[in-house]
Scaffold this motif. Sequence first.
Motif, mmCIF file in Angstrom:
data_model
loop_
_atom_site.group_PDB
_atom_site.id
_atom_site.type_symbol
_atom_site.label_atom_id
_atom_site.label_comp_id
_atom_site.label_asym_id
_atom_site.label_seq_id
_atom_site.Cartn_x
_atom_site.Cartn_y
_atom_site.Cartn_z
ATOM 1 N N PRO A 177 9.853 -6.997 -38.647
ATOM 2 C CA PRO A 177 10.898 -6.289 -37.909
ATOM 3 C C PRO A 177 11.275 -4.967 -38.567
ATOM 4 O O PRO A 177 10.859 -4.682 -39.702
ATOM 5 C CB PRO A 177 12.068 -7.277 -37.988
ATOM 6 C CG PRO A 177 11.890 -7.930 -39.319
ATOM 7 C CD PRO A 177 10.388 -8.065 -39.498
ATOM 8 N N PRO A 178 12.074 -4.144 -37.900
ATOM 9 C CA PRO A 178 12.578 -2.918 -38.530
ATOM 10 C C PRO A 178 13.462 -3.280 -39.724
ATOM 11 O O PRO A 178 14.496 -3.928 -39.549
ATOM 12 C CB PRO A 178 13.395 -2.254 -37.419
ATOM 13 C CG PRO A 178 12.944 -2.902 -36.151
ATOM 14 C CD PRO A 178 12.545 -4.287 -36.517
ATOM 15 N N TYR A 179 13.055 -2.869 -40.925
ATOM 16 C CA TYR A 179 13.835 -3.279 -42.103
ATOM 17 C C TYR A 179 14.262 -2.112 -42.993
ATOM 18 O O TYR A 179 14.793 -2.328 -44.087
ATOM 19 C CB TYR A 179 13.079 -4.321 -42.923
ATOM 20 C CG TYR A 179 11.722 -3.929 -43.455
ATOM 21 C CD1 TYR A 179 11.575 -2.963 -44.446
ATOM 22 C CD2 TYR A 179 10.574 -4.571 -42.986
ATOM 23 C CE1 TYR A 179 10.320 -2.643 -44.945
ATOM 24 C CE2 TYR A 179 9.315 -4.252 -43.487
ATOM 25 C CZ TYR A 179 9.202 -3.297 -44.472
ATOM 26 O OH TYR A 179 7.960 -2.974 -44.970
ATOM 27 N N ILE A 180 14.065 -0.900 -42.550
ATOM 28 C CA ILE A 180 14.510 0.239 -43.339
ATOM 29 C C ILE A 180 15.963 0.537 -43.004
ATOM 30 O O ILE A 180 16.322 0.710 -41.839
ATOM 31 C CB ILE A 180 13.628 1.472 -43.064
ATOM 32 C CG1 ILE A 180 12.169 1.167 -43.419
ATOM 33 C CG2 ILE A 180 14.126 2.682 -43.857
ATOM 34 C CD1 ILE A 180 11.201 2.231 -42.993
ATOM 35 N N ALA A 181 16.808 0.573 -44.028
ATOM 36 C CA ALA A 181 18.228 0.861 -43.819
ATOM 37 C C ALA A 181 18.403 2.305 -43.356
ATOM 38 O O ALA A 181 17.609 3.189 -43.690
ATOM 39 C CB ALA A 181 19.006 0.623 -45.102
ATOM 40 N N LEU A 182 19.462 2.533 -42.604
ATOM 41 C CA LEU A 182 19.709 3.873 -42.059
ATOM 42 C C LEU A 182 19.787 4.920 -43.159
ATOM 43 O O LEU A 182 19.232 6.020 -43.015
ATOM 44 C CB LEU A 182 21.015 3.858 -41.252
ATOM 45 C CG LEU A 182 21.441 5.178 -40.623
ATOM 46 C CD1 LEU A 182 20.392 5.689 -39.654
ATOM 47 C CD2 LEU A 182 22.789 5.014 -39.912
ATOM 48 N N GLU B 5 19.055 0.879 -37.792
ATOM 49 C CA GLU B 5 20.195 1.799 -37.744
ATOM 50 C C GLU B 5 21.418 1.203 -38.444
ATOM 51 O O GLU B 5 22.559 1.575 -38.174
ATOM 52 C CB GLU B 5 20.564 2.169 -36.285
ATOM 53 C CG GLU B 5 19.413 2.681 -35.450
ATOM 54 C CD GLU B 5 18.909 4.064 -35.891
ATOM 55 O OE1 GLU B 5 19.580 4.722 -36.703
ATOM 56 O OE2 GLU B 5 17.827 4.482 -35.407
ATOM 57 N N ASP B 6 21.156 0.293 -39.396
ATOM 58 C CA ASP B 6 22.238 -0.402 -40.084
ATOM 59 C C ASP B 6 21.825 -0.607 -41.545
ATOM 60 O O ASP B 6 21.306 0.309 -42.170
ATOM 61 C CB ASP B 6 22.528 -1.722 -39.365
ATOM 62 C CG ASP B 6 23.876 -2.324 -39.733
ATOM 63 O OD1 ASP B 6 24.504 -1.844 -40.690
ATOM 64 O OD2 ASP B 6 24.298 -3.289 -39.075
ATOM 65 N N ASP B 7 21.981 -1.818 -42.039
ATOM 66 C CA ASP B 7 21.695 -2.088 -43.450
ATOM 67 C C ASP B 7 20.274 -2.558 -43.718
ATOM 68 O O ASP B 7 19.932 -2.903 -44.845
ATOM 69 C CB ASP B 7 22.687 -3.115 -44.006
ATOM 70 C CG ASP B 7 22.572 -4.483 -43.327
ATOM 71 O OD1 ASP B 7 21.788 -4.603 -42.349
ATOM 72 O OD2 ASP B 7 23.262 -5.412 -43.762
ATOM 73 N N GLY B 8 19.430 -2.604 -42.668
ATOM 74 C CA GLY B 8 18.055 -3.053 -42.826
ATOM 75 C C GLY B 8 17.883 -4.554 -42.721
ATOM 76 O O GLY B 8 16.759 -5.051 -42.757
ATOM 77 N N LEU B 9 18.979 -5.289 -42.548
ATOM 78 C CA LEU B 9 18.911 -6.757 -42.528
ATOM 79 C C LEU B 9 19.347 -7.378 -41.206
ATOM 80 O O LEU B 9 19.227 -8.584 -41.025
ATOM 81 C CB LEU B 9 19.798 -7.325 -43.650
ATOM 82 C CG LEU B 9 19.335 -7.038 -45.082
ATOM 83 C CD1 LEU B 9 20.441 -7.399 -46.072
ATOM 84 C CD2 LEU B 9 18.062 -7.810 -45.401
ATOM 85 N N GLY C 107 11.191 -5.594 -46.825
ATOM 86 C CA GLY C 107 11.150 -4.519 -47.793
ATOM 87 C C GLY C 107 11.256 -5.111 -49.191
ATOM 88 O O GLY C 107 11.788 -6.218 -49.373
ATOM 89 N N PRO C 108 10.778 -4.406 -50.212
ATOM 90 C CA PRO C 108 10.671 -4.970 -51.559
ATOM 91 C C PRO C 108 11.979 -5.448 -52.180
ATOM 92 O O PRO C 108 11.953 -6.275 -53.096
ATOM 93 C CB PRO C 108 10.079 -3.806 -52.373
ATOM 94 C CG PRO C 108 9.372 -2.957 -51.380
ATOM 95 C CD PRO C 108 10.190 -3.053 -50.130
ATOM 96 N N THR C 109 13.134 -4.960 -51.700
ATOM 97 C CA THR C 109 14.413 -5.359 -52.298
ATOM 98 C C THR C 109 15.156 -6.406 -51.469
ATOM 99 O O THR C 109 16.282 -6.775 -51.824
ATOM 100 C CB THR C 109 15.327 -4.132 -52.465
ATOM 101 O OG1 THR C 109 15.664 -3.614 -51.170
ATOM 102 C CG2 THR C 109 14.646 -3.045 -53.288
ATOM 103 N N GLU D 178 15.658 -11.818 -51.694
ATOM 104 C CA GLU D 178 16.705 -12.804 -51.944
ATOM 105 C C GLU D 178 17.644 -12.932 -50.754
ATOM 106 O O GLU D 178 18.051 -14.047 -50.377
ATOM 107 C CB GLU D 178 17.489 -12.427 -53.203
ATOM 108 C CG GLU D 178 16.662 -12.402 -54.481
ATOM 109 C CD GLU D 178 16.087 -13.762 -54.842
ATOM 110 O OE1 GLU D 178 16.660 -14.787 -54.406
ATOM 111 O OE2 GLU D 178 15.059 -13.803 -55.545
ATOM 112 N N ALA D 179 17.992 -11.814 -50.136
ATOM 113 C CA ALA D 179 18.906 -11.850 -48.995
ATOM 114 C C ALA D 179 18.299 -12.600 -47.812
ATOM 115 O O ALA D 179 18.957 -13.425 -47.169
ATOM 116 C CB ALA D 179 19.287 -10.432 -48.582
ATOM 117 N N VAL D 180 17.022 -12.338 -47.513
ATOM 118 C CA VAL D 180 16.380 -12.988 -46.374
ATOM 119 C C VAL D 180 16.116 -14.458 -46.682
ATOM 120 O O VAL D 180 16.256 -15.331 -45.807
ATOM 121 C CB VAL D 180 15.087 -12.251 -45.983
ATOM 122 C CG1 VAL D 180 14.364 -12.985 -44.869
ATOM 123 C CG2 VAL D 180 15.410 -10.822 -45.555
#
Length: 258
Positions: A165-170, A191-195, A220-222, A225-227
């Motif tokens: 999915p789109p995972y690059i933060a704005l 268009e948000d935090d990437g999550l 994304g590489p960072t 843990e969140a996902v």
Amino acid sequence: MSEAQRLAWAVDTLQAGGLADPVREARLLWRNVGEDDRFEAAVTRRAARVPMSHVLGYRDFWKHRFTVTSDVLDPRPETETLVEAALEVPFRKVLDLGTGSGAIIISLLAERSEARGVGTDISERGILVAGANAAAIGVVDRLILPLSDWYDDVGGQYDLIVSNPPYIALDEMPDLAPEVSHEPRMALTDEDDGLSCYRIICAGAPSRLVAGGWLMVEIGPTQGEAVAAMMSAAGLVSVEIRPDLDGRHRVVMGQKPL
């Protein structure tokens, strides 16, 4: 001009455009384009930082050549980590959320002749690209490509759900390479935090997976843990973060309990 002169011109032009390896790119374009006028046009476009896949019209991914246009995300080599992980588990029915060019699900269906799949996207033009790739690679009779915003128009249950999915933060968008500006923005950022897309995908997965089915997403590489925490919160087990060949977190996977 002779071939040597044209290649020298191409190298100079690509170097002026800021390309890191102008010699390699000049030779690649010469091999794939050849004809004088087309070669000059291709070099000019690449020097303007149009992605190489758009200039050539294709990208080699996994074991196949995929048509790529400005309507779909350019399949990256690191996404093969997701394909590799998915092929480690059994599946006969697979769902690809946000399929784009179809590179992920088509690669999976080509490896599993008994499997059938559904690949969704909100872009009608993107769906057309995926359909053309499915036909060219020989899996079109086993793939359904509906227009759908994530799970909205998807029924049934699946052995495997995959997504890039789109995972690059704005706030990360301005720092990306110039080539990215030629790709569909909605495939890059939420268009948000990437999550935010992962929140939807993880929350909806348990009801759409069979018992023992797997959810696997590129990250994304960072974001590992969140996902991973989202998958656990959704009730998935055996949650794991997989690295790509560069050792960066690239795939998070979790299984619906049996």
